[in-house]
Design an enzyme around this catalytic site. Structure first.
Site, PDB file in Angstrom:
ATOM      1  N   LYS A  22     -23.218 -24.866 -13.464  1.00  0.00           N
ATOM      2  CA  LYS A  22     -23.477 -24.027 -12.288  1.00  0.00           C
ATOM      3  C   LYS A  22     -24.842 -23.363 -12.391  1.00  0.00           C
ATOM      4  CE  LYS A  22     -21.752 -19.626 -11.958  1.00  0.00           C
ATOM      5  NZ  LYS A  22     -22.839 -18.683 -11.635  1.00  0.00           N
ATOM      6  N   ASN A  23     -25.114 -22.759 -13.551  1.00  0.00           N
ATOM      7  CA  ASN A  23     -26.342 -21.965 -13.669  1.00  0.00           C
ATOM      8  C   ASN A  23     -27.611 -22.810 -13.784  1.00  0.00           C
ATOM      9  OD1 ASN A  23     -24.844 -19.704 -13.408  1.00  0.00           O
ATOM     10  ND2 ASN A  23     -25.090 -18.981 -15.521  1.00  0.00           N
ATOM     11  N   CYS A 116     -22.708  -4.765  -7.636  1.00  0.00           N
ATOM     12  CA  CYS A 116     -21.983  -5.945  -8.095  1.00  0.00           C
ATOM     13  C   CYS A 116     -20.967  -5.476  -9.106  1.00  0.00           C
ATOM     14  CB  CYS A 116     -23.006  -6.895  -8.703  1.00  0.00           C
ATOM     15  SG  CYS A 116     -22.406  -7.996  -9.947  1.00  0.00           S
ATOM     16  N   ARG A 121     -27.366  -4.547 -11.825  1.00  0.00           N
ATOM     17  CA  ARG A 121     -28.109  -5.806 -11.747  1.00  0.00           C
ATOM     18  C   ARG A 121     -29.277  -5.789 -10.762  1.00  0.00           C
ATOM     19  NH1 ARG A 121     -23.852 -10.735 -11.995  1.00  0.00           N
ATOM     20  NH2 ARG A 121     -25.564 -11.832 -12.933  1.00  0.00           N
ATOM     21  N   ASP A 310     -21.556 -14.584 -20.792  1.00  0.00           N
ATOM     22  CA  ASP A 310     -20.611 -15.320 -19.950  1.00  0.00           C
ATOM     23  C   ASP A 310     -19.421 -15.868 -20.734  1.00  0.00           C
ATOM     24  OD1 ASP A 310     -22.122 -14.782 -17.742  1.00  0.00           O
ATOM     25  OD2 ASP A 310     -22.990 -16.783 -17.539  1.00  0.00           O
ATOM     26  N   ARG A 402     -15.669 -19.936  -7.701  1.00  0.00           N
ATOM     27  CA  ARG A 402     -17.130 -19.861  -7.603  1.00  0.00           C
ATOM     28  C   ARG A 402     -17.781 -20.668  -8.722  1.00  0.00           C
ATOM     29  NH1 ARG A 402     -19.415 -14.309  -8.199  1.00  0.00           N
ATOM     30  NH2 ARG A 402     -21.166 -15.702  -8.403  1.00  0.00           N
TER      31      ARG A 402
HETATM   32  C1  UD1 Z   1     -27.861 -15.083 -15.242  1.00  0.00           C
HETATM   33  C2  UD1 Z   1     -26.654 -15.955 -15.052  1.00  0.00           C
HETATM   34  C3  UD1 Z   1     -25.388 -15.183 -15.396  1.00  0.00           C
HETATM   35  C4  UD1 Z   1     -25.487 -14.588 -16.799  1.00  0.00           C
HETATM   36  C5  UD1 Z   1     -26.788 -13.796 -16.967  1.00  0.00           C
HETATM   37  C6  UD1 Z   1     -27.023 -13.341 -18.395  1.00  0.00           C
HETATM   38  C7  UD1 Z   1     -27.349 -17.454 -13.285  1.00  0.00           C
HETATM   39  C8  UD1 Z   1     -27.210 -17.868 -11.857  1.00  0.00           C
HETATM   40  N1  UD1 Z   1     -26.611 -16.383 -13.663  1.00  0.00           N
HETATM   41  O1  UD1 Z   1     -27.750 -13.989 -14.332  1.00  0.00           O
HETATM   42  O2  UD1 Z   1     -24.274 -16.085 -15.325  1.00  0.00           O
HETATM   43  O3  UD1 Z   1     -24.403 -13.720 -17.015  1.00  0.00           O
HETATM   44  O4  UD1 Z   1     -27.907 -14.615 -16.584  1.00  0.00           O
HETATM   45  O5  UD1 Z   1     -27.020 -14.419 -19.255  1.00  0.00           O
HETATM   46  O6  UD1 Z   1     -28.053 -18.068 -14.054  1.00  0.00           O
HETATM   47  N2  UD1 Z   1     -32.260  -7.117 -15.014  1.00  0.00           N
HETATM   48  C9  UD1 Z   1     -33.082  -6.101 -14.592  1.00  0.00           C
HETATM   49  N3  UD1 Z   1     -34.030  -6.373 -13.653  1.00  0.00           N
HETATM   50  C10 UD1 Z   1     -34.196  -7.620 -13.131  1.00  0.00           C
HETATM   51  C11 UD1 Z   1     -33.365  -8.659 -13.574  1.00  0.00           C
HETATM   52  C12 UD1 Z   1     -32.407  -8.371 -14.524  1.00  0.00           C
HETATM   53  O7  UD1 Z   1     -32.949  -4.961 -15.027  1.00  0.00           O
HETATM   54  O8  UD1 Z   1     -35.073  -7.805 -12.282  1.00  0.00           O
HETATM   55  C13 UD1 Z   1     -31.207  -6.838 -16.025  1.00  0.00           C
HETATM   56  C14 UD1 Z   1     -29.800  -7.092 -15.521  1.00  0.00           C
HETATM   57  O9  UD1 Z   1     -29.285  -5.984 -14.851  1.00  0.00           O
HETATM   58  C15 UD1 Z   1     -29.069  -7.398 -16.819  1.00  0.00           C
HETATM   59  C16 UD1 Z   1     -30.130  -8.133 -17.646  1.00  0.00           C
HETATM   60  O10 UD1 Z   1     -31.376  -7.783 -17.060  1.00  0.00           O
HETATM   61  O11 UD1 Z   1     -28.720  -6.211 -17.470  1.00  0.00           O
HETATM   62  C17 UD1 Z   1     -30.007  -9.628 -17.685  1.00  0.00           C
HETATM   63  O12 UD1 Z   1     -29.839 -10.116 -16.378  1.00  0.00           O
HETATM   64  P1  UD1 Z   1     -30.340 -11.547 -15.920  1.00  0.00           P
HETATM   65  O13 UD1 Z   1     -30.622 -12.410 -17.093  1.00  0.00           O
HETATM   66  O14 UD1 Z   1     -31.406 -11.381 -14.906  1.00  0.00           O
HETATM   67  O15 UD1 Z   1     -29.036 -12.094 -15.198  1.00  0.00           O
HETATM   68  P2  UD1 Z   1     -29.041 -13.091 -13.996  1.00  0.00           P
HETATM   69  O16 UD1 Z   1     -30.254 -13.941 -14.078  1.00  0.00           O
HETATM   70  O17 UD1 Z   1     -28.720 -12.380 -12.732  1.00  0.00           O
END
Ligand code: UD1
Length: 422
Positions: A22-23, A116, A121, A310, A402
């Protein structure tokens, strides 16, 4: 609302084929926006998140032809540079259209994701990165509005050196995609090293992008004027793989995953061995045998290659019935223990203090009605139900759909007594 009924206690035996990740599929579908030529994908999983992403891309004007797990996407004519709130709120990964749209069309409007279930996030890193590449960004009426100066007249994003304050998977992917069409070299530092980032990079390289270092914490992208069509096969889902293995470790059994990749799940496989499972890998097959009650294992989530967030909830489920006590520390998301309350309804003994859960293994869980709160929490509840005595009803399984392809038929194939109640 659909539910799952699980009659616990059956051992899992047999083979199960692992689906495409998925990711990896979600960002790669968005990569189709970067070219006017057709992107041909194979091994695309049939999931609600993929359906949502397809709908979002189609609303923008992307033509999609589907044939089973194969998709052909053509973004030759895009008429709407927008991801609306009603789509982004159901799937945060919709933010992944921001980089490609800004890079190819010089403009994008993407709704802010909002709250969320597993924490706040934010997407500030995506925004800061695009700003560093020259995009002007305004937040208006709940939307991120990105404009590249002179964009509609052919103005381009420009290469930049971008240092991530913390590791973000989709942040890295969004900026890597944006940088493929920027003017000059972009260097992403403290980039995510997740295998899905590497799979996206492989697809982009097949489309003509110049990318070095994907899979390390420094990725360097030299922008090109145009990308072209390509063929790409989506990598196997390491989280689906891990989920089936933990299910068999918790319920006992002997299962073989086919079409899987052991090299990208070393941490999870080591933890399963620590729990007492025997694991054998041969090519794309991973076999797990578990003939006793699992031993409790400590887990601490962190960015790849460390233990994945995850998989945290699934290991928690196994720990509830393990011999001994375990500590589970969640360092990525602040509110990712929603499954604890539900596990307690099955008789689990879990104490939570901040980002740490201490689980005291009990000999037996007892079936009850429980409610799924997010995607991986749902998988955790299914595992707990498989290991529990009697019937467990898992409510709100739309979360499960999902991210897991045909989960109940795959588990039935392994001998689980599980059925969907409509
Ligand atoms: C992706 C994965 C999700 C997984 C996560 C962590 C996809 C579609 N989803 O989510 O399944 O659980 O990685 O491995 O690939 N953060 C910020 N600012 C930002 C972006 C992130 O503060 O602009 C923080 C988030 O709140 C979180 C951390 O960084 O605490 C990591 O998040 P991130 O790696 O961005 O998660 P996703 O990419 O949304």
């Amino acid at each position: 609302m659909q539910k799952l009924s699980i009659l616990g206690g059956a051992r899992l035996n047999g083979e199960v084929r692992i689906s495409g990740a998925k990711n990896a599929a979600l960002p790669i579908l968005c990569a189709s926006l970067l070219s006017s030529d057709t992107l041909q994908l194979d091994n695309v999983p049939e999931l609600n998140d993929v359906a949502t992403m397809r709908k979002l891309l189609q609303q923008m004007g992307v033509k999609i032809e589907a044939n089973g797990s194969q998709l052909a996407l053509s973004a030759a004519h895009i008429d709407k540079l927008e991801a609306p709130y009603d789509m982004v709120k159901t799937m945060r990964a919709s933010i992944l259209v921001l980089g490609p749209l800004a890079a190819r069309f010089g403009e994008a409007r993407v709704s802010l994701p909002g709250g969320c279930a597993i924490g706040s996030r934010p997407v500030d890193l995506h925004i800061k990165g695009l700003q560093a590449m020259g995009a002007e960004i305004h937040i208006e009426h709940g939307y991120i509005h990105a404009q590249v100066p002179g964009g509609l007249a052919g103005g381009r994003l420009r290469g930049a050196r971008i240092m991530f304050d913390l590791v973000s998977v989709t942040g890295t992917e969004n900026l890597m995609m944006a940088a493929t069409l920027a003017d000059g070299v972009t260097v992403l530092e403290n980039a995510a090293r997740e295998p899905e980032v590497v799979d996206l990079a492989h697809c982009l390289i097949a489309m003509g992008a110049k990318i070095e270092g994907a899979g390390s914490d420094t990725i360097s992208i030299t922008g090109v004027e145009k990308l072209h069509g390509a063929n790409h096969r989506i990598m196997p889902d390491r989280i689906e793989s891990g989920t089936f293995l933990v299910a068999a470790a918790a319920a006992g059994g002997n299962i073989t995953l086919t079409g899987a990749r052991a090299d990208i799940m070393e941490n999870v496989l080591e933890k399963l061995q620590e729990a007492g499972a025997t694991i054998q890998v041969a090519g794309d097959r991973i076999n797990l045998q578990m003939n006793k009650r699992p031993l409790a294992v400590n887990v601490r989530t962190a960015p790849y290659p460390a233990f994945p967030t995850d998989m945290q909830a699934q290991f928690m489920a196994m720990n509830t019935i393990a011999e001994g006590s375990a500590m589970v520390v969640e360092t990525i998301f602040e509110n990712r223990f929603m499954h604890v309350q539900e596990l307690r309804r099955l008789g689990a003994q879990i104490e939570v203090e901040g980002n740490t859960a201490v689980i005291k293994g009990c000999a037996q869980l007892e079936g009850a009605t429980i409610m799924a709160t997010d995607l991986r929490a749902s998988a955790c509840l299914v595992i707990a139900g498989l290991a529990a005595q009697g019937e467990t009803i898992v409510d709100r399984i739309y979360h499960l759909d999902r991210g897991y392809e045909h989960i109940e038929s795959k588990l039935s194939q392994l001998g689980a007594q599980i059925r969907r109640i409509k």
